[in-house]
Design a protein around this motif. Structure first.
Motif, PDB file in Angstrom:
ATOM      1  N   TRP A  40     -24.238  77.066  58.393  1.00 34.47           N
ATOM      2  CA  TRP A  40     -25.171  77.953  57.705  1.00 34.47           C
ATOM      3  C   TRP A  40     -25.607  77.354  56.370  1.00 34.47           C
ATOM      4  O   TRP A  40     -26.789  77.391  56.021  1.00 34.47           O
ATOM      5  N   ILE A  77     -18.751  86.258  59.219  1.00 37.09           N
ATOM      6  CA  ILE A  77     -18.043  85.369  60.147  1.00 37.09           C
ATOM      7  C   ILE A  77     -16.636  85.903  60.402  1.00 37.09           C
ATOM      8  O   ILE A  77     -16.146  85.909  61.520  1.00 37.09           O
ATOM      9  N   GLU A 100     -18.797  77.220  61.163  1.00 35.20           N
ATOM     10  CA  GLU A 100     -19.979  78.090  61.195  1.00 35.20           C
ATOM     11  C   GLU A 100     -20.546  78.289  59.788  1.00 35.20           C
ATOM     12  O   GLU A 100     -21.765  78.255  59.596  1.00 35.20           O
ATOM     13  N   LEU A 101     -19.667  78.486  58.814  1.00 33.85           N
ATOM     14  CA  LEU A 101     -20.123  78.642  57.432  1.00 33.85           C
ATOM     15  C   LEU A 101     -20.801  77.364  56.944  1.00 33.85           C
ATOM     16  O   LEU A 101     -21.876  77.407  56.335  1.00 33.85           O
ATOM     17  N   TYR A 113     -24.956  85.543  48.957  1.00 36.05           N
ATOM     18  CA  TYR A 113     -25.244  85.361  50.377  1.00 36.05           C
ATOM     19  C   TYR A 113     -24.153  84.544  51.066  1.00 36.05           C
ATOM     20  O   TYR A 113     -23.828  84.788  52.229  1.00 36.05           O
ATOM     21  N   THR A 114     -23.587  83.587  50.358  1.00 39.39           N
ATOM     22  CA  THR A 114     -22.484  82.808  50.928  1.00 39.39           C
ATOM     23  C   THR A 114     -21.294  83.718  51.207  1.00 39.39           C
ATOM     24  O   THR A 114     -20.680  83.659  52.274  1.00 39.39           O
ATOM     25  N   ASN A 123     -22.023  85.938  54.200  1.00 37.65           N
ATOM     26  CA  ASN A 123     -21.888  85.200  55.457  1.00 37.65           C
ATOM     27  C   ASN A 123     -20.433  84.950  55.804  1.00 37.65           C
ATOM     28  O   ASN A 123     -20.045  85.043  56.969  1.00 37.65           O
ATOM     29  N   THR A 157     -28.337  74.848  57.083  1.00 35.90           N
ATOM     30  CA  THR A 157     -29.539  75.211  57.845  1.00 35.90           C
ATOM     31  C   THR A 157     -30.779  75.342  56.990  1.00 35.90           C
ATOM     32  O   THR A 157     -31.891  75.212  57.489  1.00 35.90           O
ATOM     33  N   ASP A 186     -31.393  78.217  55.766  1.00 31.05           N
ATOM     34  CA  ASP A 186     -31.628  79.665  55.849  1.00 31.05           C
ATOM     35  C   ASP A 186     -30.815  80.354  54.753  1.00 31.05           C
ATOM     36  O   ASP A 186     -30.062  81.276  54.999  1.00 31.05           O
ATOM     37  N   THR A 187     -30.963  79.838  53.541  1.00 29.27           N
ATOM     38  CA  THR A 187     -30.204  80.307  52.387  1.00 29.27           C
ATOM     39  C   THR A 187     -31.183  80.630  51.262  1.00 29.27           C
ATOM     40  O   THR A 187     -32.319  80.152  51.271  1.00 29.27           O
TER      41      THR A 187
END
Length: 93
Positions: free
Chosen positions: A63, A31, A59-60, A23-24, A27, A66, A68-69
């Motif tokens: 994230w 971006i 931004e990374l 997921y990283t 993202n 947040t 949301d991971t």
């Protein structure tokens, strides 16, 4: 001006075995203009290195913080530096 930077972040929590690195990477690719990697560390953390425009790295990092991971992030420690290069894309290691 949006200079290029190097972000190194260490993410702690339940972040291994849950798809966190995948997921990283997804993202970072979403971006755009980021190169680097996400890698599991022996102590259970994930290390994320991203080079590219400062706004993209910020931004990374936002994230990562947040929640949301995948899994559970208990905290993120980061350092900022000048880019070293040597990355063609954003990889999982």
């Amino acid at each position: 001006m949006n200079e290029s930077v190097r972000l190194t972040a260490w993410v702690r929590g339940r972040v291994q075995g849950v798809g966190f690195r995948w997921y990283t990477r997804a993202n970072a690719l979403r971006i755009g203009e980021l190169a680097g990697f996400a890698s599991n560390l022996e102590d259970g953390r994930v290390q994320v290195v991203a080079e590219g425009p400062k706004v993209g790295c910020e931004e990374l990092l936002a994230w990562l913080r947040t929640g949301d991971t995948p899994g559970r992030v208990d905290g993120v420690t980061e350092i900022w530096d000048t880019p070293r290069g040597g990355y063609d894309s954003f990889e999982i290691r």
